[in-house]
Write a protein that holds these residues in place. Structure first.
Motif, PDB file in Angstrom:
ATOM      1  N   GLN A  63       0.816  -1.206   0.000  1.00  0.00           N
ATOM      2  CA  GLN A  63       0.000   0.000   0.000  1.00  0.00           C
ATOM      3  C   GLN A  63       0.858   1.269   0.000  1.00  0.00           C
ATOM      4  O   GLN A  63       0.446   2.306  -0.533  1.00  0.00           O
ATOM      5  CB  GLN A  63      -0.941   0.006   1.217  1.00  0.00           C
ATOM      6  N   ASP A  64       2.063   1.197   0.612  1.00  0.00           N
ATOM      7  CA  ASP A  64       2.947   2.354   0.609  1.00  0.00           C
ATOM      8  C   ASP A  64       3.367   2.713  -0.810  1.00  0.00           C
ATOM      9  O   ASP A  64       3.494   3.898  -1.161  1.00  0.00           O
ATOM     10  CB  ASP A  64       4.189   2.074   1.463  1.00  0.00           C
ATOM     11  N   ILE A  65       3.595   1.698  -1.637  1.00  0.00           N
ATOM     12  CA  ILE A  65       4.028   1.946  -3.019  1.00  0.00           C
ATOM     13  C   ILE A  65       2.858   2.474  -3.845  1.00  0.00           C
ATOM     14  O   ILE A  65       2.995   3.455  -4.583  1.00  0.00           O
ATOM     15  CB  ILE A  65       4.571   0.652  -3.651  1.00  0.00           C
ATOM     16  N   VAL A  66       1.705   1.797  -3.729  1.00  0.00           N
ATOM     17  CA  VAL A  66       0.559   2.123  -4.565  1.00  0.00           C
ATOM     18  C   VAL A  66      -0.046   3.475  -4.188  1.00  0.00           C
ATOM     19  O   VAL A  66      -0.331   4.306  -5.058  1.00  0.00           O
ATOM     20  CB  VAL A  66      -0.506   1.014  -4.465  1.00  0.00           C
ATOM     21  N   ASN A  67      -0.224   3.695  -2.902  1.00  0.00           N
ATOM     22  CA  ASN A  67      -0.947   4.881  -2.446  1.00  0.00           C
ATOM     23  C   ASN A  67      -0.063   6.010  -1.951  1.00  0.00           C
ATOM     24  O   ASN A  67      -0.492   7.177  -1.967  1.00  0.00           O
ATOM     25  CB  ASN A  67      -1.919   4.496  -1.319  1.00  0.00           C
ATOM     26  N   GLY A  68       1.136   5.672  -1.507  1.00  0.00           N
ATOM     27  CA  GLY A  68       1.977   6.697  -0.901  1.00  0.00           C
ATOM     28  C   GLY A  68       3.120   7.196  -1.741  1.00  0.00           C
ATOM     29  O   GLY A  68       3.743   8.203  -1.433  1.00  0.00           O
ATOM     30  N   GLY A  69       3.435   6.478  -2.831  1.00  0.00           N
ATOM     31  CA  GLY A  69       4.540   6.901  -3.678  1.00  0.00           C
ATOM     32  C   GLY A  69       5.912   6.606  -3.121  1.00  0.00           C
ATOM     33  O   GLY A  69       6.902   7.215  -3.530  1.00  0.00           O
ATOM     34  N   TYR A  70       5.999   5.635  -2.170  1.00  0.00           N
ATOM     35  CA  TYR A  70       7.299   5.298  -1.568  1.00  0.00           C
ATOM     36  C   TYR A  70       8.033   4.266  -2.426  1.00  0.00           C
ATOM     37  O   TYR A  70       7.439   3.630  -3.293  1.00  0.00           O
ATOM     38  CB  TYR A  70       7.087   4.770  -0.142  1.00  0.00           C
TER      39      TYR A  70
END
Length: 301
Positions: free
Chosen positions: A294-301
């Motif tokens: 979710q950090d990659i998909v929603n947060g741009g991390y």
């Protein structure tokens, strides 16, 4: 003989007069439009709520809320350091997997989970059938070797039977997801001050990083400290022309793990007041937690 450098006169502008502004180089050009920004923040805790034993118990039982390290608010005296963006910006993403030998029992359980009771019973039915064939067939030899390896006589008996029959049971190795490692980051900088003011700023920058690296001592007893306050966390951003670079992955809040400095690494040259003409600094950071999808998909991390 060490060389003495007489710096050129630099026109004083509004940006150069801000001695408290920790940045390098002080005199920005288009070449330094890309920068990395380090902001120091204080991660909140609820230790202020724990005034007595009852509050401590309530906190332990989850009746008091805590602030996630990923939501660290800016502290009152937040420090911001802006440095040029070094070459070779590297991000290492990865996960770990474990090899697990599940054996015959695990295979039956695997069948039970996927296909039901009938399929799992079939595994043990096959084993019984293979035992009945004795040493007359390969499957029979494997079944006997398995029984021997599981006997109460120990590993030596199982090994002797396996060696005599010249067969070895398949351990039924499976690859299982293990964990997500914490990401770490390295930054290296070379400081070549062009003025005494820039040289002084560089020293302040290095001291700030070294100060934020170490924990604060607490509970002084007998001339020493009996504990530590956690060091503050860093929010690290990559900017171009004062705007965040969208193509670069974001970093979670980070702890500073190491500061390595090297003074005059290539030559022994000094300014007139004894300040070094060249300093290199390497910083090591670690994120405060692991990443999730979710950090990659929603947060741009």
């Amino acid at each position: 003989m060490p060389e003495t450098i007489v710096p050129e006169t630099v026109e004083v502008t509004e940006s150069t007069e801000k001695a408290s502004e920790l940045k390098y180089p002080l005199y920005r050009t288009e070449y330094y439009a890309a920068e990395v920004q380090f902001c120091v923040y204080r991660a909140n805790s609820n230790l202020g709520l724990v005034n007595d034993v009852e509050n401590a118990i309530a906190l332990a039982q989850g009746e008091a809320t805590t602030t996630s390290p990923g939501q660290a608010p800016e502290r009152d005296d937040a420090t911001q350091i802006s440095l040029y963006l070094p070459a070779g910006l590297s991000f290492n993403d990865g996960v770990s997997y474990d090899n697990v030998n599940i054996g015959l029992t695990g295979t039956a359980t695997e069948k039970l989970t996927k296909d039901g009771v009938g399929s799992a019973l079939g595994v043990f039915t096959d084993l019984a059938s293979n035992l009945g064939e004795g040493t007359g067939s390969t499957v029979g030899k494997l079944a006997i070797a398995r029984v021997a390896s599981q006997s109460n006589f120990g590993e030596s008996i199982g090994g002797a039977v396996s060696g005599a029959l010249r067969v070895k049971e398949n351990p039924q190795t499976r690859v299982l997801f293990g964990s997500v490692p914490i990401r770490t980051f390295e930054f290296s900088f070379q400081f070549l001050p062009s003025s005494l003011l820039e040289a002084e700023t560089i020293i302040k920058i290095i001291k700030t990083f070294r100060t934020e690296l170490y924990p604060e001592g607490i509970a002084e007893i007998g001339g020493t400290y009996n504990g530590y306050n956690y060091p503050d966390v860093f929010k690290i951003k990559f900017l171009y022309d004062n705007k965040e670079i969208e193509d670069a992955p974001k970093l979670l809040d980070c702890y500073l793990q190491g500061v390595q400095t090297n003074y005059n690494p290539s030559q022994m040259a000094f300014f007139k007041d004894g300040k070094f003409s060249e300093i290199t600094m390497a910083l090591s950071f670690t994120e405060t937690r692991t990443l999730f999808r979710q950090d990659i998909v929603n947060g741009g991390y």
